[in-house]
Scaffold this active site. Structure first.
Site: not given
Length: 282
Positions: A17, A42, A75, A167
């Site tokens: 990320g 990604k 991913d 979350y």
């Protein structure tokens, strides 16, 4: 005591990320400290989106800081893709001794309001992604004699999270997987730790989801410096911890956190209280 970033020359980190926000800041801080970087995520082309940043731009910025860097589209939900990315990183650098599980999805909503497919996305990116990446690197870390696995996730201090159950479940799942792994590796020099900010961090997600305002935020640098400090600790003796950034940096000599604040003043510990409503600074 004057704070100085540790020297990480000769090491290589695989960070998930890294296109923007905290992940990008971690990658750049690692590069500043001399650590080679594998930039993963990604986004490889931001020309058709309002989200700025790509894994290649982050890799190039790392190289501008004098280290070697390599970008891999990834991913983290995809088992085969994770395995291929790990193999490519190892083939490129020979050794990768730092793994940073930073990639995360966020959406806060009551259970009634959050569709099941969004629950699945949060669980797959956050928990499954952390699980797959950590697991894929274990044979290599054993082969090279040790290393660090770090996860961007909070200490486990709650048993319910109204308004953000999915979350919270997924972020705490990242911590649970990391601390469980640490226990499984108890007799090996492979550290597995989680880290979390006390205050909200200024990122696109923070702005998009309306999490506070500038007076509540610190820059991602406070999290990046925390990662550097954790990597300076002996993986054979410091493992199985879920820590707050302020605690780690105070131990490293930081006395004034103003350098990290977006505005003047001292932000409230809203990120810590997101998962620990009773949290108070020591």
């Amino acid at each position: 005591m004057t704070y100085q970033r540790p020297d990480l020359r000769g090491r290589t980190a695989f960070v998930t990320g890294t296109t923007r926000g905290i992940g990008k800041e971690i990658a750049l801080a690692l590069a500043e400290a001399g650590c080679n970087v594998v930039s993963t995520g990604k986004t490889v082309d931001d020309s058709d989106t309002d989200l700025e940043g790509t894994i290649h731009e982050t890799a190039a910025a790392c190289e501008d800081r004098g280290v070697d860097a390599h970008a891999i589209r990834l991913d983290v939900r995809d088992t085969a893709a994770v395995r291929a990315a790990v193999d490519e990183a190892i083939e490129t650098f020979g050794e990768v001794d730092v793994v940073v599980n930073n990639a995360s999805a966020i959406q806060q909503a009551a259970i009634e309001d959050l569709p099941a497919d969004r629950f699945d996305l949060l669980t797959e990116v956050n928990v499954r992604g952390t699980y797959l990446v950590s697991r894929a690197f274990l044979p290599h870390l054993r082969a090279i004699g040790g290393g660090h696995i770090l996860t961007n996730a909070p200490p486990i201090r709650m048993d319910r999270a109204p308004g953000k159950a999915a979350y919270a479940w997924s972020k705490l799942g990242m911590t649970f997987a990391t601390l469980s792994l640490a226990a499984e590796l108890d007799d090996e020099p492979i550290a597995a730790n989680a880290f979390w900010p006390v205050t909200l961090i200024e990122t696109r997600a923070t702005r998009y989801f309306g999490l506070g305002d500038a007076d509540d935020w610190r820059t991602p640098a406070v999290v990046a410096d925390t990662v550097l400090e954790l990597l300076d600790r002996d993986p054979g003796t410091f493992s199985g911890h879920a820590v707050y950034d302020e605690d780690v940096l105070r131990a490293a000599g930081v006395e004034d956190f103003g350098r990290y604040n977006v505005t003047a003043g001292d932000p409230e510990p809203k990120a810590a209280r997101m998962f620990d409503p009773e949290y108070e600074r020591p």
